[in-house]
Each structure stands twice: as structure tokens, then as C-alpha cells.
Design a protein around this motif. Structure first.
Motif, PDB file in Angstrom:
ATOM      1  N   ASN A 266       0.901  -1.191  -0.087  1.00 46.83           N
ATOM      2  CA  ASN A 266      -0.113  -0.035  -0.012  1.00 46.83           C
ATOM      3  C   ASN A 266       0.979   1.395   0.019  1.00 46.83           C
ATOM      4  OD1 ASN A 266      -2.583  -1.093  -0.011  1.00 46.83           O
ATOM      5  ND2 ASN A 266      -2.556  -1.519   2.147  1.00 46.83           N
ATOM      6  N   ALA A 267       1.908   1.195   0.711  1.00 48.65           N
ATOM      7  CA  ALA A 267       2.920   2.308   0.714  1.00 48.65           C
ATOM      8  C   ALA A 267       3.379   2.587  -0.543  1.00 48.65           C
ATOM      9  CB  ALA A 267       3.980   1.907   1.736  1.00 48.65           C
ATOM     10  N   GLN A 268       3.814   1.563  -1.431  1.00 46.63           N
ATOM     11  CA  GLN A 268       4.231   1.812  -3.032  1.00 46.63           C
ATOM     12  C   GLN A 268       3.143   2.223  -3.541  1.00 46.63           C
ATOM     13  OE1 GLN A 268       5.718  -2.117  -2.861  1.00 46.63           O
ATOM     14  NE2 GLN A 268       7.995  -1.651  -2.833  1.00 46.63           N
ATOM     15  N   LYS A 269       2.005   1.704  -3.615  1.00 43.06           N
ATOM     16  CA  LYS A 269       0.849   2.194  -4.094  1.00 43.06           C
ATOM     17  C   LYS A 269       0.540   3.719  -4.064  1.00 43.06           C
ATOM     18  CE  LYS A 269      -2.010  -1.552  -4.849  1.00 43.06           C
ATOM     19  NZ  LYS A 269      -3.416  -2.246  -4.060  1.00 43.06           N
ATOM     20  N   GLU A 270       0.777   4.225  -2.715  1.00 39.62           N
ATOM     21  CA  GLU A 270       0.572   5.484  -2.196  1.00 39.62           C
ATOM     22  C   GLU A 270       1.649   6.662  -3.061  1.00 39.62           C
ATOM     23  OE1 GLU A 270      -1.712   7.091  -0.938  1.00 39.62           O
ATOM     24  OE2 GLU A 270      -1.179   8.999  -0.418  1.00 39.62           O
ATOM     25  N   VAL A 271       2.931   6.100  -3.280  1.00 42.05           N
ATOM     26  CA  VAL A 271       3.949   6.778  -3.493  1.00 42.05           C
ATOM     27  C   VAL A 271       3.689   6.826  -5.150  1.00 42.05           C
ATOM     28  CG1 VAL A 271       6.477   6.624  -4.452  1.00 42.05           C
ATOM     29  CG2 VAL A 271       5.777   5.976  -2.156  1.00 42.05           C
ATOM     30  N   ALA A 272       3.111   5.765  -5.777  1.00 45.91           N
ATOM     31  CA  ALA A 272       2.784   5.975  -7.253  1.00 45.91           C
ATOM     32  C   ALA A 272       1.663   6.953  -7.544  1.00 45.91           C
ATOM     33  CB  ALA A 272       2.712   4.677  -7.814  1.00 45.91           C
ATOM     34  N   LYS A 273       0.777   6.932  -6.590  1.00 45.19           N
ATOM     35  CA  LYS A 273      -0.374   7.811  -6.976  1.00 45.19           C
ATOM     36  C   LYS A 273       0.151   9.453  -6.704  1.00 45.19           C
ATOM     37  CE  LYS A 273      -4.776   9.194  -4.241  1.00 45.19           C
ATOM     38  NZ  LYS A 273      -4.033  10.032  -3.092  1.00 45.19           N
ATOM     39  N   LEU A 274       0.648   9.433  -5.540  1.00 48.50           N
ATOM     40  CA  LEU A 274       1.332  10.976  -5.455  1.00 48.50           C
ATOM     41  C   LEU A 274       2.195  11.557  -6.423  1.00 48.50           C
ATOM     42  CD1 LEU A 274       2.166  10.568  -1.567  1.00 48.50           C
ATOM     43  CD2 LEU A 274       0.551  12.153  -2.453  1.00 48.50           C
ATOM     44  N   SER A 275       3.028  10.215  -6.917  1.00 54.83           N
ATOM     45  CA  SER A 275       3.800  10.909  -8.059  1.00 54.83           C
ATOM     46  C   SER A 275       3.335  11.213  -9.551  1.00 54.83           C
ATOM     47  CB  SER A 275       4.843   9.864  -8.300  1.00 54.83           C
ATOM     48  OG  SER A 275       5.123   9.305  -9.568  1.00 54.83           O
ATOM     49  N   LYS A 276       2.060  10.486  -9.689  1.00 56.12           N
ATOM     50  CA  LYS A 276       1.046  10.753 -10.769  1.00 56.12           C
ATOM     51  C   LYS A 276       0.415  12.183 -10.637  1.00 56.12           C
ATOM     52  CE  LYS A 276      -2.916   8.492 -13.126  1.00 56.12           C
ATOM     53  NZ  LYS A 276      -3.830   9.210 -12.552  1.00 56.12           N
ATOM     54  N   GLU A 277       0.124  12.546  -9.305  1.00 55.10           N
ATOM     55  CA  GLU A 277      -0.752  13.664  -9.209  1.00 55.10           C
ATOM     56  C   GLU A 277       0.347  14.960  -9.192  1.00 55.10           C
ATOM     57  OE1 GLU A 277      -3.965  12.026  -5.848  1.00 55.10           O
ATOM     58  OE2 GLU A 277      -2.219  13.321  -5.310  1.00 55.10           O
ATOM     59  N   ALA A 278       1.620  14.596  -8.871  1.00 59.29           N
ATOM     60  CA  ALA A 278       2.539  15.661  -8.887  1.00 59.29           C
ATOM     61  C   ALA A 278       2.781  16.061 -10.474  1.00 59.29           C
ATOM     62  CB  ALA A 278       3.949  15.417  -8.408  1.00 59.29           C
ATOM     63  N   VAL A 279       2.941  15.000 -11.386  1.00 57.10           N
ATOM     64  CA  VAL A 279       3.257  15.138 -12.764  1.00 57.10           C
ATOM     65  C   VAL A 279       2.076  15.955 -13.330  1.00 57.10           C
ATOM     66  CG1 VAL A 279       3.573  13.946 -14.786  1.00 57.10           C
ATOM     67  CG2 VAL A 279       5.038  13.330 -12.920  1.00 57.10           C
ATOM     68  N   GLU A 280       0.808  15.531 -13.229  1.00 53.68           N
ATOM     69  CA  GLU A 280      -0.499  16.045 -13.499  1.00 53.68           C
ATOM     70  C   GLU A 280      -0.256  17.786 -13.363  1.00 53.68           C
ATOM     71  OE1 GLU A 280      -3.292  12.503 -13.376  1.00 53.68           O
ATOM     72  OE2 GLU A 280      -3.683  13.906 -12.022  1.00 53.68           O
ATOM     73  N   LEU A 281       0.064  18.072 -12.127  1.00 54.46           N
ATOM     74  CA  LEU A 281       0.041  19.330 -11.941  1.00 54.46           C
ATOM     75  C   LEU A 281       1.277  20.159 -12.591  1.00 54.46           C
ATOM     76  CD1 LEU A 281      -0.166  19.148  -7.886  1.00 54.46           C
ATOM     77  CD2 LEU A 281      -1.504  20.570  -9.339  1.00 54.46           C
ATOM     78  N   MET A 282       2.262  19.526 -12.768  1.00 54.12           N
ATOM     79  CA  MET A 282       3.523  20.138 -13.510  1.00 54.12           C
ATOM     80  C   MET A 282       3.079  20.235 -15.096  1.00 54.12           C
ATOM     81  SD  MET A 282       6.978  18.110 -12.517  1.00 54.12           S
ATOM     82  CE  MET A 282       6.712  16.794 -11.253  1.00 54.12           C
ATOM     83  N   ASP A 283       2.151  19.386 -15.512  1.00 53.04           N
ATOM     84  CA  ASP A 283       1.457  19.568 -16.859  1.00 53.04           C
ATOM     85  C   ASP A 283       0.700  20.954 -16.941  1.00 53.04           C
ATOM     86  OD1 ASP A 283       2.642  17.374 -17.909  1.00 53.04           O
ATOM     87  OD2 ASP A 283       0.797  16.077 -17.305  1.00 53.04           O
ATOM     88  N   GLY A 284       0.269  21.614 -15.610  1.00 55.89           N
ATOM     89  CA  GLY A 284      -0.666  22.583 -15.654  1.00 55.89           C
ATOM     90  C   GLY A 284       0.151  23.832 -15.719  1.00 55.89           C
ATOM     91  N   LEU A 285       1.497  23.772 -15.391  1.00 56.01           N
ATOM     92  CA  LEU A 285       2.238  25.045 -15.239  1.00 56.01           C
ATOM     93  C   LEU A 285       2.341  25.866 -16.642  1.00 56.01           C
ATOM     94  CD1 LEU A 285       5.159  23.609 -13.267  1.00 56.01           C
ATOM     95  CD2 LEU A 285       3.506  25.164 -12.438  1.00 56.01           C
ATOM     96  N   SER A 286       2.696  26.852 -16.592  1.00 53.48           N
ATOM     97  CA  SER A 286       2.677  27.924 -17.835  1.00 53.48           C
ATOM     98  C   SER A 286       4.060  27.746 -18.673  1.00 53.48           C
ATOM     99  CB  SER A 286       2.455  29.154 -17.468  1.00 53.48           C
ATOM    100  OG  SER A 286       3.717  29.756 -16.825  1.00 53.48           O
ATOM    101  N   VAL A 287       4.892  27.017 -17.928  1.00 55.55           N
ATOM    102  CA  VAL A 287       6.192  26.656 -18.656  1.00 55.55           C
ATOM    103  C   VAL A 287       6.610  25.323 -18.895  1.00 55.55           C
ATOM    104  CG1 VAL A 287       7.428  29.074 -17.896  1.00 55.55           C
ATOM    105  CG2 VAL A 287       7.417  26.945 -16.499  1.00 55.55           C
ATOM    106  N   GLN A 288       7.633  24.829 -19.698  1.00 57.83           N
ATOM    107  CA  GLN A 288       8.142  23.512 -19.812  1.00 57.83           C
ATOM    108  C   GLN A 288       8.671  23.198 -18.360  1.00 57.83           C
ATOM    109  OE1 GLN A 288       8.489  21.183 -22.002  1.00 57.83           O
ATOM    110  NE2 GLN A 288       7.091  22.408 -23.499  1.00 57.83           N
ATOM    111  N   SER A 289       8.345  21.806 -18.142  1.00 58.02           N
ATOM    112  CA  SER A 289       9.056  21.096 -16.879  1.00 58.02           C
ATOM    113  C   SER A 289       9.540  19.787 -16.906  1.00 58.02           C
ATOM    114  CB  SER A 289       8.074  21.251 -15.749  1.00 58.02           C
ATOM    115  OG  SER A 289       6.919  20.440 -16.286  1.00 58.02           O
ATOM    116  N   ASP A 290      10.180  19.406 -18.322  1.00 61.96           N
ATOM    117  CA  ASP A 290      10.672  18.408 -18.565  1.00 61.96           C
ATOM    118  C   ASP A 290      11.574  17.691 -17.548  1.00 61.96           C
ATOM    119  OD1 ASP A 290       9.154  18.574 -20.560  1.00 61.96           O
ATOM    120  OD2 ASP A 290      10.471  18.560 -22.079  1.00 61.96           O
ATOM    121  N   PHE A 291      12.669  18.463 -17.099  1.00 67.64           N
ATOM    122  CA  PHE A 291      13.887  18.278 -16.436  1.00 67.64           C
ATOM    123  C   PHE A 291      13.184  17.934 -14.900  1.00 67.64           C
ATOM    124  CE2 PHE A 291      17.342  18.594 -13.573  1.00 67.64           C
ATOM    125  CZ  PHE A 291      18.020  17.456 -13.947  1.00 67.64           C
ATOM    126  N   LEU A 292      12.517  18.667 -14.556  1.00 73.46           N
ATOM    127  CA  LEU A 292      11.939  18.729 -13.279  1.00 73.46           C
ATOM    128  C   LEU A 292      11.014  17.608 -12.982  1.00 73.46           C
ATOM    129  CD1 LEU A 292      11.460  20.397 -10.275  1.00 73.46           C
ATOM    130  CD2 LEU A 292       9.089  21.112 -11.459  1.00 73.46           C
TER     131      LEU A 292
END
Lengths: 304, 304
Positions: A266-292
Motif C-alpha cells: 500500500n505504501a508503494q501504491k501511495e507513492v505511485a499515486k502521489l507521483s502521478k498527481e505531481a506530474v499532472e500538476l506539472m503539466d498545468g504549469l505555464s512553462v516547460q517542466s521536462d527536467f523537473l
């Protein structure tokens, strides 16, 4: 690009930057400078300054002037000093009582307990002194003011220190009384707060607008919590050789962690979930965030 | 005017000011706020904020705007927080190991050692957060920048903390090896640095010119050293009842002090000399300094 290699390169570049801010080991109080420098140079991933520099780059794209470079470097060094002082104090006998960190003797183990306390104090104080150096390069700059306010807020009792406090009080609790909400609150303050500050300060100094800064705060929050859960996972699955510290130290201390509470899977699942959410938020930024994005994914899923 | 009464009145006024900056004791980490507030409200002469306010008054003469009042109050509170954190950490078992201060239990004696360390850290961090609040009232004000740089410098390894370091290392030395220069260096950093900062910051925020700020630094230096020697004198001549702490604690700890090194009479002569020099420097300031002079003379020659 090999992300591990790139991070290692950036860490080395940062070490050079930080060295330019280190106090000279001279004068009657030179032991304190030696202890400060020992703590700062004992290794580490330099995650916070690297993240700060990256969001700065994302918004400013290039270093426009020499002075702007000096400003961001002041804050990169300051946040690493704050992170380091928190480790120095965390390792003290009255706290986690650790003799080793990253395969090296901890500061108090080398310099004694009193000097461990004072070296931590001096690093915290010097972090704000270093941040304030930025004003010499860009006097009356509103971005520096904002950066300093975020740094002090996220590092303090409303941020990182608050997390350490709840963490210590949790250690004295009956394991069965520790809730998942309590653990998440600890991670949020103890680990995520400085990650949030790193991303936000970099963006602000780079000229980002309010909306992007807010998103980066949320990204930092998710990355910080995921990073901490991954740390707990590694404490169970890692090896002494890879980590440079005894494994299972949480278990030894009877410490309740996210993993002991919800189980490894479950801990590993939570990490995967949070990481997916973080990436989605990065997609919404007004600038490129590939390296980040690459850095974040690498850090969250790291194996040491 | 009765100087003792006036100082007590100003200390009370300051307490009210500081209360407005105190963190609310709420949230999961409320223990840390309680420990911070306990430390800050455990009494004390409020010498540093009073001196800061007085030099501010000397140069600004009146509070021109509500915002200026807020700015000086931020810094008055910040310097008292720094002074307080230094006492909290000084009292820790690994440092002076004191259970009582000002007749009250020390912070770690009430909240435990780990919380004593963290409360000190939180107070230091909150001091800079509080100083940075000043920017909200007067954004992009060069005087605030200067004040913040002085605060961080004088409180750090080049100032107060440096003094604590030399002090601790001196405790481990053979008494016969401790020189008078070494003791003076400790006093200069450990005690005088924050007094200098108080006078300088007040003057700067009040609009003083460079020459007066420099003189006030010298005045603070002399007053701080005299104040510390007087403290050592009182440790010999005082009584438990008057001081609220055991007398002769320096002797008990086999601590070399100015008094044990040069004798009571010579120590008293040195205090008189430093106090005379401080007054002469005040005469050279470009503004009236009558009250400051009275305060300084009272503090230097105090009996508790």
C-alpha cells in the motif's frame, strides 16, 4: 541524458557554489566553522538546491545578469544550510541519537554534543545571513523579500520544525494510537515544507506569477510526502551498503512509519499515486517542466 | 524619573508588543508553541528591545507613522527571541545544565531535552520570520535590509554563537591557561554583540547616519563587556534571593571569570572605566542621549 549523472553533476556544481559561502576556519572560535563546514560537506544529494535552481531556470530560462545568479545561489546555499542544521540537531543524543549519517560520523559524534547544538544553531543563523547577502546584489528587490518570508515560514514551527515536534511526540505514543493522518501531517511539515520552499523560491526569483508558485507549492507537497514514504520503504528494503547507514533503524527504534502502518504494498501504491498527481500538476504549469519531472520521478522512485 | 520604574514600565510595554507576535498554541505541534511562549514569557529585563527602542526614539524622535512603529516592534521582538533561544540552548544538559533561570524551571526542565532543542531552534527561526514581517509594513525599505543583515551577523558564528563556542572551549581548559584576552573575546562576542545590534538597529531604523551608527556599535561593545563583568561580580557578591538563581554557580563549575582572574576590585575598576568610556562616546553623538546614558549606567552598576 542520464538523470543520475546529471543530478550528480548539478550536486557537484552546487558544492562549488556553497563553498564560496562557507565561513573561513579562523579566529578563536574556529571550531564552530570547522563543525559547520564538516556538517555541510558530509555529502548529501543536494536535492533542495537542485530543485530550487531548476524552477528558477524554468521561469528565467537563462541567467540574465551576474547579480541574478548571485541571488539564486544565496538562497540555494541557505536552504541546504537549513536542511543540514536540521539533520545535525536530529542526530543529537536527546533526539534520534545517531552516530552515523551517509556513512560518516555525525557532527556531535566528532565535535561533542555541545558543539553539535551550537553548530546547528550557527548553520540556521548563517542560512538567514546568507539569504540576506542577496540584498547586496539586488537591493530593494521584492522577489528577495518574498523568498525570505517563504524560507523562514517553511523552515519554522509552522513548517519543518513543527514536523520534528510532532514526530518526536509520536515516538512516545503507543504504536496502536498513531493514525495515518498523524504520519501524513509529520511528512507534510518535516519533509515537504522545505521541498515546497525550494520549488517556490526558485520560481519566485525566476519571476513566476502567483498561479505557478501556488501549483509548485502543491507539487512540493506531493513530492515531499512521496519522498518521505519512499524513505520509509527503503528503510525496510534497503541494505547497509547502499544507504551508508544501518537498515531497519526505524524498526529498531520501534518507530511507526507509513510502511509499518499500511504495509509495504500500500505504501508503494501511495507513492505511485502521489507521483502521478505531481506530474499532472506539472503539466498545468505555464512553462516547460521536462527536467523537473524527470528529477521528481527519479527521486520518488530512488533506491537509495 | 525613577530609572528602575521607567525600565520596568518599558519592559511591560514591550511584553505587550511581543505578545502580539507570539504563535498561537494550536495545531498538532502545539507543544512547540507552548515551549516557545513559556521561554519568552519566563521574565527577563528586556534590555535589548528597550535599548533598541531608545536609540530608535533618539533619532526618529516620534513615531511618524503606524507602519514605522510596526517595523521597530518586529525587530525588538526578534532580538528578544534570539536572546531567549540562546538562553534555552545554554541551559541544556550538554551545555550549562541549568534547571532554573530567573527563579523558574528552564525550558528543557519543563518540556524535556528534545523539546528544549527544538524550542530554541524554533525561536531562532521565528526571530527571522518576525523581522521579515517588517517588510509587509514597509516594502522595499533599505533600512530594514540593513537591520536584518546586522541582526543575522551579530547573532551568528561571527557574533553571539562564536562567543558561546569559545566560552565552552574555555571551560575545558586548565584555569591557569585562560588569558584575560580570551575572556574579553568571549564577552565581546557572547554578550556585547547583541547589545551592539540592539543599539545599531534602533538607530538605523530611526534614520541615523553612518557615523552615529558606528559610535553606537562602540558604545554597545563597552556596555556589553561591562555588563558581563558586572554579571560575574554579582555571581560572587549576589544572593540567591536577589538573583533567583544559586549564587557562586561559576565557582561551582570551576569557571574562570574576569573576577577570578583579576580580583573583585580590579573587575569593579574595569566596569567603571568602560562605563566612563561609553558615556564619553554618547556625548559625541549628534543627538541627545540622556535617557540612554541613565539606562546604561543603571545596567552596568545594577545589583541584580
Amino acid at each position: 541524458m542520464d538523470i543520475r549523472e546529471e543530478l550528480s553533476k548539478r550536486a557537484k556544481q552546487f558544492n562549488k557554489v556553497m563553498c564560496s559561502f562557507l565561513p573561513k576556519e579562523e579566529g578563536m572560535q574556529k571550531t564552530i566553522y570547522a563543525a559547520m563546514n564538516y556538517s555541510l560537506l558530509a555529502g548529501g544529494k543536494r536535492l533542495r538546491p537542485i530543485l530550487m535552481e531548476e524552477t528558477y531556470r524554468m521561469f528565467s530560462s537563462v541567467y540574465e545578469t551576474e547579480n541574478e545568479r548571485d541571488v539564486i545561489e544565496s538562497f540555494m546555499s541557505a536552504i541546504e544550510m537549513i536542511h543540514t542544521y536540521s539533520l545535525v540537531h536530529d542526530d543529537l543524543p536527546a533526539m534520534d541519537n545517531d552516530e552515523y549519517r551517509r556513512g560518516k560520523k555525525t557532527t556531535h559524534a566528532v565535535y561533542g554534543e555541545a558543539m553539535g547544538i551550537l553548530a546547528g544553531d550557527a548553520l540556521l543563523n548563517y542560512a538567514f545571513e546568507t539569504a540576506a547577502f542577496a540584498f547586496n546584489k539586488a537591493p530593494l528587490n521584492a522577489k528577495i523579500v518574498k523568498a525570505m518570508q517563504i524560507l523562514s515560514r517553511k523552515a519554522g514551527a509552522y513548517g519543518m520544525i513543527g514536523g520534528q515536534v510532532v514526530d518526536i511526540e509520536t515516538e512516545n505514543m503507543e504504536a496502536s494510537c498513531v493514525s495515518i493522518e498523524r504520519l501524513e501531517y509529520i511528512h507534510l511539515l518535516k519533509t515537504a515544507a522545505l521541498i515546497e520552499a525550494s520549488l517556490m523560491i526558485g520560481a519566485i526569483l525566476g519571476g513566476a506569477l502567483e498561479q505557478d508558485v501556488k501549483s509548485l507549492e502543491q507539487i512540493g507537497r506531493k513530492v515531499g510526502i512521496a519522498f518521505q514514504i519512499q524513505d520509509d520503504i527503503l528503510d525496510i528494503t534497503g541494505t547497509m551498503e547502499v544507504l551508508g547507514k544501518p537498515i531497519g533503524s526505524d524498526e529498531k527504534n520501534n518507530k511507526v512509519t507509513y510502511v509499518t502502518l499500511v504495509g509495504l504494498e500500500n505504501a508503494q501504491k501511495e507513492v505511485a499515486k502521489l507521483s502521478k498527481e505531481a506530474v499532472e500538476l506539472m503539466d498545468g504549469l505555464s512553462v516547460q517542466s521536462d527536467f523537473l519531472r524527470e528529477v521528481v520521478l527519479y527521486l520518488i522512485h530512488r533506491e537509495k
